[in-house]
Design a protein around this motif. Sequence first.
Motif, PDB file in Angstrom:
ATOM      1  N   ARG A 182     -12.895  33.962 -25.430  1.00 42.45           N
ATOM      2  CA  ARG A 182     -14.302  34.161 -25.042  1.00 42.45           C
ATOM      3  C   ARG A 182     -15.190  34.342 -26.273  1.00 42.45           C
ATOM      4  NH1 ARG A 182     -11.517  36.616 -20.822  1.00 42.45           N
ATOM      5  NH2 ARG A 182     -11.570  38.706 -21.760  1.00 42.45           N
ATOM      6  N   TYR A 183     -14.692  35.063 -27.290  1.00 38.27           N
ATOM      7  CA  TYR A 183     -15.485  35.237 -28.513  1.00 38.27           C
ATOM      8  C   TYR A 183     -15.717  33.888 -29.199  1.00 38.27           C
ATOM      9  CZ  TYR A 183     -16.945  36.344 -33.211  1.00 38.27           C
ATOM     10  OH  TYR A 183     -17.634  36.366 -34.389  1.00 38.27           O
ATOM     11  N   ILE A 184     -14.665  33.111 -29.338  1.00 34.02           N
ATOM     12  CA  ILE A 184     -14.789  31.800 -29.990  1.00 34.02           C
ATOM     13  C   ILE A 184     -15.810  30.939 -29.250  1.00 34.02           C
ATOM     14  CG2 ILE A 184     -13.552  29.626 -30.417  1.00 34.02           C
ATOM     15  CD1 ILE A 184     -11.058  31.482 -31.000  1.00 34.02           C
ATOM     16  N   LEU A 185     -15.732  30.917 -27.933  1.00 30.98           N
ATOM     17  CA  LEU A 185     -16.643  30.080 -27.149  1.00 30.98           C
ATOM     18  C   LEU A 185     -18.082  30.594 -27.221  1.00 30.98           C
ATOM     19  CD1 LEU A 185     -14.293  29.398 -24.124  1.00 30.98           C
ATOM     20  CD2 LEU A 185     -15.138  27.695 -25.763  1.00 30.98           C
ATOM     21  N   ILE A 186     -18.284  31.898 -27.056  1.00 28.49           N
ATOM     22  CA  ILE A 186     -19.667  32.410 -27.073  1.00 28.49           C
ATOM     23  C   ILE A 186     -20.274  32.224 -28.453  1.00 28.49           C
ATOM     24  CG2 ILE A 186     -19.369  34.876 -27.648  1.00 28.49           C
ATOM     25  CD1 ILE A 186     -21.593  33.559 -24.842  1.00 28.49           C
ATOM     26  N   ARG A 187     -19.476  32.389 -29.505  1.00 32.83           N
ATOM     27  CA  ARG A 187     -19.991  32.222 -30.870  1.00 32.83           C
ATOM     28  C   ARG A 187     -20.515  30.800 -31.092  1.00 32.83           C
ATOM     29  NH1 ARG A 187     -18.967  35.061 -36.102  1.00 32.83           N
ATOM     30  NH2 ARG A 187     -19.526  33.561 -37.704  1.00 32.83           N
ATOM     31  N   THR A 188     -19.898  29.826 -30.429  1.00 31.12           N
ATOM     32  CA  THR A 188     -20.342  28.437 -30.594  1.00 31.12           C
ATOM     33  C   THR A 188     -21.483  28.064 -29.653  1.00 31.12           C
ATOM     34  OG1 THR A 188     -18.772  27.493 -28.990  1.00 31.12           O
ATOM     35  CG2 THR A 188     -17.998  27.753 -31.272  1.00 31.12           C
ATOM     36  N   LEU A 189     -21.815  28.933 -28.707  1.00 29.79           N
ATOM     37  CA  LEU A 189     -22.857  28.623 -27.728  1.00 29.79           C
ATOM     38  C   LEU A 189     -24.185  29.314 -28.001  1.00 29.79           C
ATOM     39  CD1 LEU A 189     -20.676  28.772 -24.502  1.00 29.79           C
ATOM     40  CD2 LEU A 189     -21.823  26.747 -25.397  1.00 29.79           C
ATOM     41  N   VAL A 190     -24.161  30.496 -28.624  1.00 29.76           N
ATOM     42  CA  VAL A 190     -25.383  31.278 -28.816  1.00 29.76           C
ATOM     43  C   VAL A 190     -26.138  30.846 -30.065  1.00 29.76           C
ATOM     44  CG1 VAL A 190     -24.465  33.264 -27.563  1.00 29.76           C
ATOM     45  CG2 VAL A 190     -24.209  33.154 -30.045  1.00 29.76           C
TER      46      VAL A 190
ATOM     47  N   PHE B 117     -22.844  34.415 -18.808  1.00 29.44           N
ATOM     48  CA  PHE B 117     -23.892  34.164 -19.797  1.00 29.44           C
ATOM     49  C   PHE B 117     -24.599  32.870 -19.428  1.00 29.44           C
ATOM     50  CE2 PHE B 117     -20.860  36.857 -21.917  1.00 29.44           C
ATOM     51  CZ  PHE B 117     -21.660  37.736 -22.629  1.00 29.44           C
ATOM     52  N   LYS B 118     -25.870  32.972 -19.045  1.00 28.51           N
ATOM     53  CA  LYS B 118     -26.673  31.792 -18.731  1.00 28.51           C
ATOM     54  C   LYS B 118     -27.683  31.579 -19.849  1.00 28.51           C
ATOM     55  CE  LYS B 118     -25.985  31.869 -13.845  1.00 28.51           C
ATOM     56  NZ  LYS B 118     -26.527  31.425 -12.578  1.00 28.51           N
ATOM     57  N   ASN B 119     -27.943  30.328 -20.162  1.00 27.67           N
ATOM     58  CA  ASN B 119     -28.854  29.949 -21.241  1.00 27.67           C
ATOM     59  C   ASN B 119     -28.468  30.611 -22.567  1.00 27.67           C
ATOM     60  OD1 ASN B 119     -30.844  28.355 -19.602  1.00 27.67           O
ATOM     61  ND2 ASN B 119     -30.969  30.319 -18.549  1.00 27.67           N
ATOM     62  N   PRO B 120     -27.186  30.542 -22.954  1.00 24.28           N
ATOM     63  CA  PRO B 120     -26.742  31.232 -24.170  1.00 24.28           C
ATOM     64  C   PRO B 120     -27.384  30.699 -25.443  1.00 24.28           C
ATOM     65  CG  PRO B 120     -25.015  29.773 -23.384  1.00 24.28           C
ATOM     66  CD  PRO B 120     -26.092  29.787 -22.333  1.00 24.28           C
ATOM     67  N   GLN B 121     -27.938  29.499 -25.418  1.00 20.88           N
ATOM     68  CA  GLN B 121     -28.592  28.943 -26.600  1.00 20.88           C
ATOM     69  C   GLN B 121     -29.818  29.751 -27.005  1.00 20.88           C
ATOM     70  OE1 GLN B 121     -28.494  27.550 -23.587  1.00 20.88           O
ATOM     71  NE2 GLN B 121     -30.568  26.920 -23.029  1.00 20.88           N
ATOM     72  N   ASN B 122     -30.298  30.633 -26.127  1.00 21.50           N
ATOM     73  CA  ASN B 122     -31.448  31.498 -26.416  1.00 21.50           C
ATOM     74  C   ASN B 122     -31.033  32.947 -26.661  1.00 21.50           C
ATOM     75  OD1 ASN B 122     -33.186  29.310 -25.932  1.00 21.50           O
ATOM     76  ND2 ASN B 122     -33.201  29.744 -23.744  1.00 21.50           N
ATOM     77  N   LEU B 123     -29.758  33.163 -26.958  1.00 26.50           N
ATOM     78  CA  LEU B 123     -29.215  34.510 -27.132  1.00 26.50           C
ATOM     79  C   LEU B 123     -28.809  34.724 -28.585  1.00 26.50           C
ATOM     80  CD1 LEU B 123     -28.110  37.170 -25.857  1.00 26.50           C
ATOM     81  CD2 LEU B 123     -26.015  35.903 -25.325  1.00 26.50           C
TER      82      LEU B 123
ATOM     83  N   ASN C 176     -35.252  34.165 -23.968  1.00 19.66           N
ATOM     84  CA  ASN C 176     -34.786  34.698 -25.262  1.00 19.66           C
ATOM     85  C   ASN C 176     -34.385  36.170 -25.174  1.00 19.66           C
ATOM     86  OD1 ASN C 176     -34.953  32.438 -27.097  1.00 19.66           O
ATOM     87  ND2 ASN C 176     -37.168  32.586 -26.819  1.00 19.66           N
ATOM     88  N   ILE C 177     -33.209  36.450 -25.659  1.00 26.50           N
ATOM     89  CA  ILE C 177     -32.686  37.809 -25.746  1.00 26.50           C
ATOM     90  C   ILE C 177     -32.093  37.981 -27.127  1.00 26.50           C
ATOM     91  CG2 ILE C 177     -30.943  39.443 -24.900  1.00 26.50           C
ATOM     92  CD1 ILE C 177     -31.158  38.041 -22.161  1.00 26.50           C
ATOM     93  N   SER C 178     -32.450  39.091 -27.800  1.00 28.67           N
ATOM     94  CA  SER C 178     -31.813  39.414 -29.077  1.00 28.67           C
ATOM     95  C   SER C 178     -31.222  40.814 -28.978  1.00 28.67           C
ATOM     96  CB  SER C 178     -32.801  39.316 -30.240  1.00 28.67           C
ATOM     97  OG  SER C 178     -33.771  40.322 -30.146  1.00 28.67           O
ATOM     98  N   VAL C 179     -29.992  40.942 -29.497  1.00 31.02           N
ATOM     99  CA  VAL C 179     -29.261  42.205 -29.474  1.00 31.02           C
ATOM    100  C   VAL C 179     -28.832  42.512 -30.899  1.00 31.02           C
ATOM    101  CG1 VAL C 179     -27.273  43.444 -28.530  1.00 31.02           C
ATOM    102  CG2 VAL C 179     -28.422  41.699 -27.132  1.00 31.02           C
ATOM    103  N   GLY C 180     -29.133  43.720 -31.376  1.00 34.87           N
ATOM    104  CA  GLY C 180     -28.739  44.140 -32.718  1.00 34.87           C
ATOM    105  C   GLY C 180     -27.257  44.432 -32.798  1.00 34.87           C
ATOM    106  N   SER C 181     -26.857  45.256 -33.741  1.00 33.53           N
ATOM    107  CA  SER C 181     -25.444  45.596 -33.940  1.00 33.53           C
ATOM    108  C   SER C 181     -25.136  46.967 -33.349  1.00 33.53           C
ATOM    109  CB  SER C 181     -25.116  45.583 -35.430  1.00 33.53           C
ATOM    110  OG  SER C 181     -25.252  44.278 -35.942  1.00 33.53           O
ATOM    111  N   ASP C 182     -23.841  47.188 -33.110  1.00 35.26           N
ATOM    112  CA  ASP C 182     -23.352  48.474 -32.594  1.00 35.26           C
ATOM    113  C   ASP C 182     -23.992  48.821 -31.251  1.00 35.26           C
ATOM    114  OD1 ASP C 182     -21.672  49.004 -34.899  1.00 35.26           O
ATOM    115  OD2 ASP C 182     -23.556  49.330 -35.983  1.00 35.26           O
TER     116      ASP C 182
END
Length: 193
Positions: free
Chosen positions: A53-61, A76-82, A101-107
């Motif tokens: 799942r990490y590998i796939l989401i990393r290539t989609l966002v 996760f819908k519209n991951p290209q805007n995440l 568009n959604i942005s999430v920081g760290s931690d």
Amino acid sequence: MPENIKNGRASFRRWRGVILVLCAITSLLPQIFRAYLLDVFSGFPGRIGVGIRYILIRTLVKTCGENVYIARWCVFKNPQNLSLGSNISFHERAYVDAAGNISVGSDVSFAHSVSIISFEHRYELYGQPFKYQSLDLRNVCIASNVWVGCGVRILAGSVIDSDVVVAANSVTKKHLTAGVYAGSPAMKVKELP
């Protein structure tokens, strides 16, 4: 730091090179196929499922940091805007729609059954069914060091600053500054030290 978090970060560091190579290879696949694979592997158990799942989401966002944990059955819908920072966890049945568009920081930790939605349905046209009216797309910004409890709904236009805790089953669509929030709508109930 709890042992499971230490083990997860250590595993990521140990396998980082392999993971990044697999991300590079996976990114060669068509985007629609990668999104399909994310759906297929959404319920795959164990560390292998987390890695896939990490590998796939990393290539989609849009952007993705390291050590992003995605539990089973997340959507996760519209991951290209995440945009995702590092050390983020999405627990079971999280629902994220980044149309606006959604942005999430760290931690940042999202407990199970959290929803993050970056659009609102319009409903002012008389005679036209609501579901066919246009959408208002609005950014959602979540800073670093945020803990979001189970069942929380983060709605379009929300801004959550660093050092915020949002209690279980709260609903927000406003600007939350440092502190603890609870309720529907979420109200500050406690300052953090």
